[in-house]
Design an enzyme around this catalytic site. Structure first.
Site, PDB file in Angstrom:
ATOM      1  N   GLY A 268      -2.483  -9.061   1.661  1.00  0.00           N
ATOM      2  CA  GLY A 268      -3.277  -7.932   1.431  1.00  0.00           C
ATOM      3  C   GLY A 268      -4.177  -8.242   0.051  1.00  0.00           C
ATOM      4  O   GLY A 268      -4.716  -7.426  -0.574  1.00  0.00           O
TER       5      GLY A 268
ATOM      6  N   TYR B 241       5.961   6.868   4.449  1.00  0.00           N
ATOM      7  CA  TYR B 241       5.499   5.819   3.496  1.00  0.00           C
ATOM      8  C   TYR B 241       6.552   5.562   2.524  1.00  0.00           C
ATOM      9  O   TYR B 241       7.105   4.213   2.098  1.00  0.00           O
ATOM     10  CB  TYR B 241       4.142   6.204   2.851  1.00  0.00           C
ATOM     11  CG  TYR B 241       3.629   5.222   1.782  1.00  0.00           C
ATOM     12  CD1 TYR B 241       3.398   3.884   1.958  1.00  0.00           C
ATOM     13  CD2 TYR B 241       3.580   5.714   0.566  1.00  0.00           C
ATOM     14  CE1 TYR B 241       3.103   2.939   0.981  1.00  0.00           C
ATOM     15  CE2 TYR B 241       3.540   4.947  -0.578  1.00  0.00           C
ATOM     16  CZ  TYR B 241       3.012   3.491  -0.315  1.00  0.00           C
ATOM     17  OH  TYR B 241       2.641   2.717  -1.220  1.00  0.00           O
TER      18      TYR B 241
END
Length: 376
Positions: free
Chosen positions: A10, A187
């Site tokens: 990322g 999440y």
């Protein structure tokens, strides 16, 4: 200083690209694995990646693909795992995708690692304050500390947003790393599972692990396209499109907003410092700021005349208060946040004013939440 090979998954994102710049300046050899997801980067060429192209080896790949991990991990000494799907609200209905990227992505990394374990010395995992759920509270009457579970729907329906214990009012206090964990969204569950997997396998493979629980990170470079995460970005995009802001609950819910440069500093320090094999560390400002204050500061700074309304709506999975106790980060990492919220917000706003105004997709994200019964 020995030049070390660092992989950032990322790494073309908001935090990853800034971290890449810092580590490059410090003399690390940086490799980035990123799939340039359109929700974050848009469909044009990524401006974040363009800034760092000359400072890293870039591998376009996906954490869901084990072969991409194998290629990226080859010869690395440090892995910083940032790649993730991150919106709490969106995670409540995009469950399979979130779990695939966050949990299976991490599983793929750990499997690929088994072939390269002699080289890798340390994994730094970007976790989240979401794993705590509601933070730590003090009972004003008795003086003891409590870790409340999820708020009840009947209270939220009656606009009783603050957390009580029986009838006793509780006061939010700084949440330390030994606080109870109570993830209240998909999440958050993903993040906790990532932590457990990385610690367990780190121990098995003899690799040091530092798990950083980031608070609400904001600053220049944050996606202005993504309506699901980053309250300063979401509010800014609405203001610049001349759209009013609707604040949920009563606006007094609070978070720990931590400026991007402070997060990058804390993460870079976690590479250098000995984190005793396995360590969980909060990375935040240590200060609590209400959502209403954020909206008012932004409106004022953009000299906007949009309306800020407090609607009393609420979202499932949202917590009331949480801010970090950063004592451990100070002790272990010598971490000291340099930016107050007002300073950081000014830097962010100055940057936003130089960007082209993005389409405001917030209403679409709200409709999705309503449709799934997650916004009341």
């Amino acid at each position: 200083f020995i030049m070390k090979n660092v992989l950032i998954s990322g790494g073309a994102g908001f935090i990853g690209s800034r971290l890449c710049e810092k580590l490059f300046e410090q003399g690390y050899i940086v490799t980035i694995l990123d799939n340039l997801s359109t929700q974050i980067h848009g469909s044009d060429e990524s401006s974040l990646l363009n800034k760092i192209k000359d400072k890293c080896i870039f591998i376009k790949g996906d954490v869901r693909n084990k072969e991409d991990w194998k290629k990226a991990i080859n010869n690395q000494e440090i892995i910083i795992h940032l790649a993730a799907e991150t919106g709490t609200g969106q995670s409540m209905y995009d469950i399979a995708n979130y779990t695939e990227v966050n949990v299976m992505g991490t599983a793929n990394m750990l499997e690929a690692l088994s072939d390269n374990k002699d080289k890798v010395e340390k994994i730094i995992l970007a976790s989240s304050r979401a794993v705590y759920g509601e933070g730590k509270y003090k009972c004003l009457k008795k003086g003891d500390f409590l870790f409340p579970s999820q708020r009840l729907e009947k209270d939220l329906l009656n606009s009783n947003f603050e957390i009580k214990n029986n009838t006793n009012l509780l006061q939010s206090v700084a949440t330390d790393e030994s606080s109870h964990l109570n993830p209240l969204s998909i999440y958050a569950i993903n993040k906790l599972q990532q932590e457990q997997m990385v610690f367990f396998m780190g121990k098995s493979l003899g690799i040091e692990v530092a798990c950083l629980r980031y608070q609400n990170v904001y600053g220049p470079g944050q996606s202005l396209l993504n309506p699901y995460t980053g309250i300063l970005s979401v509010f800014s995009t609405r203001i610049l499109n001349n759209n009013d802001i609707d604040i949920y609950e009563d606006g007094m819910q609070s978070r720990d907003f931590v400026y991007i440069d402070d997060v990058v500093d804390g993460t870079a320090l976690a590479i250098e410092k000995n984190t005793n094999g396995n360590e969980i560390i909060n990375i935040g400002s240590g200060v609590s700021t209400t959502v209403k204050d954020v909206a008012c500061i932004l409106k004022q700074s953009y000299k906007s005349d949009i309306k800020i309304s407090i609607s009393g709506h609420y979202r499932f999975g949202d917590i009331r208060h949480n801010f970090a106790d950063i004592t451990r980060a100070k002790r272990i990492l010598d971490f000291n946040p340099k930016f107050t919220f007002n300073e950081g917000a000014l830097h962010f706003i100055r940057w936003v004013k130089q960007q082209k105004i993005m389409q405001d997709n917030y209403d679409k994200s709200v409709d999705e939440l309503k449709e799934k019964g997650l916004l009341k």
